[in-house]
Design a protein around this motif. Structure first.
Motif, PDB file in Angstrom:
ATOM      1  N   VAL A  55      -3.825  -1.278  -6.431  1.00 58.91           N
ATOM      2  CA  VAL A  55      -4.434  -2.111  -5.507  1.00 58.91           C
ATOM      3  C   VAL A  55      -5.419  -3.131  -6.405  1.00 58.91           C
ATOM      4  CG1 VAL A  55      -4.302  -0.649  -3.445  1.00 58.91           C
ATOM      5  CG2 VAL A  55      -6.337  -0.609  -5.023  1.00 58.91           C
ATOM      6  N   LEU A 112      -0.908   4.125  -1.678  1.00 54.08           N
ATOM      7  CA  LEU A 112      -1.783   4.762  -0.967  1.00 54.08           C
ATOM      8  C   LEU A 112      -1.276   5.748   0.181  1.00 54.08           C
ATOM      9  CD1 LEU A 112      -4.796   4.874   0.103  1.00 54.08           C
ATOM     10  CD2 LEU A 112      -4.554   2.803   1.121  1.00 54.08           C
ATOM     11  N   THR A 149      -1.728   9.489   0.291  1.00 57.20           N
ATOM     12  CA  THR A 149      -2.510  10.073   1.225  1.00 57.20           C
ATOM     13  C   THR A 149      -1.677  11.239   2.117  1.00 57.20           C
ATOM     14  OG1 THR A 149      -3.733   8.074   1.665  1.00 57.20           O
ATOM     15  CG2 THR A 149      -3.725   9.777   3.450  1.00 57.20           C
ATOM     16  N   VAL A 186      -3.934   5.385  -6.880  1.00 59.71           N
ATOM     17  CA  VAL A 186      -4.164   4.732  -5.822  1.00 59.71           C
ATOM     18  C   VAL A 186      -5.136   3.531  -6.331  1.00 59.71           C
ATOM     19  CG1 VAL A 186      -5.530   4.201  -3.734  1.00 59.71           C
ATOM     20  CG2 VAL A 186      -4.161   6.276  -3.967  1.00 59.71           C
ATOM     21  N   ILE A 222      -9.986   5.538   2.146  1.00 65.75           N
ATOM     22  CA  ILE A 222      -8.659   5.852   3.193  1.00 65.75           C
ATOM     23  C   ILE A 222      -7.957   6.914   2.428  1.00 65.75           C
ATOM     24  CG2 ILE A 222      -6.543   5.124   3.771  1.00 65.75           C
ATOM     25  CD1 ILE A 222      -7.619   2.429   3.942  1.00 65.75           C
ATOM     26  N   ARG A 266      -6.425   9.681  -6.817  1.00 65.07           N
ATOM     27  CA  ARG A 266      -7.297   8.587  -6.686  1.00 65.07           C
ATOM     28  C   ARG A 266      -7.396   7.630  -7.819  1.00 65.07           C
ATOM     29  NH1 ARG A 266     -10.358  12.603  -9.445  1.00 65.07           N
ATOM     30  NH2 ARG A 266     -12.151  11.789 -10.605  1.00 65.07           N
ATOM     31  N   GLN A 269     -10.363  -3.957  -3.726  1.00 66.91           N
ATOM     32  CA  GLN A 269     -10.218  -3.129  -2.567  1.00 66.91           C
ATOM     33  C   GLN A 269     -10.080  -1.752  -2.791  1.00 66.91           C
ATOM     34  OE1 GLN A 269      -6.272  -4.057  -0.806  1.00 66.91           O
ATOM     35  NE2 GLN A 269      -6.583  -6.265  -0.999  1.00 66.91           N
ATOM     36  N   LYS A 307     -12.322   0.698  -0.773  1.00 67.84           N
ATOM     37  CA  LYS A 307     -11.762   0.977   0.821  1.00 67.84           C
ATOM     38  C   LYS A 307     -10.466   1.808   0.606  1.00 67.84           C
ATOM     39  CE  LYS A 307      -9.200  -2.263   2.469  1.00 67.84           C
ATOM     40  NZ  LYS A 307      -8.645  -3.482   3.259  1.00 67.84           N
ATOM     41  N   CYS A 308      -9.707   1.722  -0.275  1.00 73.53           N
ATOM     42  CA  CYS A 308      -8.495   2.357  -0.414  1.00 73.53           C
ATOM     43  C   CYS A 308      -8.833   3.793  -0.876  1.00 73.53           C
ATOM     44  CB  CYS A 308      -7.568   1.673  -1.347  1.00 73.53           C
ATOM     45  SG  CYS A 308      -6.737   0.241  -0.716  1.00 73.53           S
ATOM     46  N   TYR A 324       0.933  -1.261  -0.055  1.00 71.76           N
ATOM     47  CA  TYR A 324      -0.041  -0.017   0.053  1.00 71.76           C
ATOM     48  C   TYR A 324       0.899   1.397   0.250  1.00 71.76           C
ATOM     49  CZ  TYR A 324      -3.653  -3.230   1.183  1.00 71.76           C
ATOM     50  OH  TYR A 324      -4.537  -4.261   1.197  1.00 71.76           O
TER      51      TYR A 324
END
Length: 398
Positions: A128, A11, A15, A124, A139, A121, A132, A135-136, A8
């Protein structure tokens, strides 16, 4: 544990970078109309800088996708981040010399940067497994919580600096935040290699891609989320501080609460999509937007501004996350830059319409004009939802 975090990496890095980078939009939304009112030639032009930052965003969506398809995402992110630092310093200079034109140019350039920021976005989502993605993405959106505290606080705390005109310090503080974001990207971000299967290597014509009902709903959901949010949020600081004479502290509190309402639901909205499906989350998001208009209608006091902006934020989260999740399911890997460019151009083009309308509606009709202008867009999304649900039901029967 290390191997898990390594999966991750994209991500985590994006973030963190977004926590600081997203402060650009928040400081501009908080102070753009207020600064505009003090240096613009007419009150009608007060929110033009905010509108121009949205126009800058919309105009850079296609170039951003094209640039990253040619140079890679890291190069694109770094170029845009460097541009944002220059734009923030330009904004500080424009306030110092009281140049409304220069302030508008700075706002437009900040909008260009945000077009690249919105691509986080997609970076990301590409890093993954598909299951997922919701969810990612949720986050990643939590970065908005950090930005919600940093942005308005930097804007407010440095608004008065000894020896400088009001708000010059706010934009110097913004330049510092954006420098931190640049350093994070430079040191830690790595491009993700996207594997394309033989089937996915075939690129369909754009006309075929955009005719998909799922893509239409994805774009409509995100476009309405951003246009209504931009319309109401752009008008709020000017209406509260300049027209209804609420303090800058109370205005900041409303904007901060709104930003938190936009991103705190990300703790669970990704799970809600996995549990109940995208359609249901989009429907709930539309309901919250309608509640926002109902509460905000009339002669709002502080509590009405505050609660209306809370529902606006939650509605935005559900609609935007739902629309983005649906979008990533509507194109092949080889089509991603093309589909993402079209989506962002339409979504942020509609956001520009909302932002451009805010100042004119507020000056000529008042706060209720702003609320009323949101209704046709919400009705449009309701119609798209009905047709999408009917089409899905028909397909399942066949």
């Amino acid at each position: 544990m290390y191997l898990k975090l390594k999966n991750y990496r994209t991500l985590i890095v994006l973030t963190l970078a977004q926590c600081f980078g997203q402060t650009a939009a928040l400081i501009l939304v908080l102070l753009g109309g207020i600064v505009g009112a003090s240096i613009a030639p007419s009150m009608d032009w007060a929110t033009l800088p905010i509108a121009l930052h949205i126009v800058g965003l919309a105009s850079a969506t296609i170039p951003a996708s094209y640039l990253m398809s040619q140079l890679g995402r890291k190069a694109g992110f770094l170029i845009a981040s460097a541009l944002s630092i220059v734009a923030s310093l330009l904004a500080a200079l424009s306030v110092y010399i009281e140049s409304f034109v220069l302030f508008c140019i700075a706002a437009f350039l900040i909008g260009n940067y945000i077009a690249f920021l919105k691509q986080y976005r997609f970076a990301v989502a590409e890093s993954v497994p598909k299951e997922q993605v919701p969810k990612c993405l949720s986050i990643l959106m939590l970065a908005g919580i950090g930005a919600a505290f940093l942005g308005p606080e930097v804007g407010r705390r440095f608004s008065v600096v000894s020896g400088l005109p009001n708000y010059v310090g706010s934009f110097l503080g913004l330049a510092t935040m954006l420098l931190v974001s640049f350093i994070i990207l430079l040191l830690f971000y790595r491009n993700t290699e996207v594997k394309i299967t033989a089937h996915e290597s075939v690129v369909r014509p754009l006309s075929e891609i955009v005719r998909q009902p799922a893509l239409i709903l994805a774009i409509a959901s995100a476009a309405v989320a951003y246009s209504v949010m931009s319309l109401v949020m752009t008008a709020t600081p000017l209406s509260m501080h300049e027209i209804d004479l609420h303090s800058l502290e109370n205005t900041t509190r409303v904007i901060q609460s709104h930003i938190l309402a936009m991103y705190v639901p990300s703790f669970f909205s990704g799970l809600l999509i996995s549990r109940f499906g995208v359609m249901r989350v989009i429907q709930v998001g539309l309901f919250f937007m309608v509640v926002c208009v109902i509460i905000g209608w009339g002669q709002p006091e502080f509590i009405h501004y505050w609660s209306s902006l809370i529902f606006l934020g939650i509605g935005w989260n559900f609609l935007f996350l739902g629309g983005t999740t649906l979008l990533t399911q509507s194109y092949r890997s080889s089509e991603r830059f093309k589909a993402q460019a079209v989506n962002d151009f339409l979504v942020f083009g509609m956001q520009a319409v909302g932002s451009l309308s805010a100042g004119v509606l507020l000056a000529n009709i008042g706060w209720n004009g702003v609320m009323g202008f949101a209704l046709p867009m919400l009705i449009l999304l309701a119609v798209v939802l009905i047709f999408s649900a009917a089409g899905k039901k028909s397909a399942s029967l066949n």
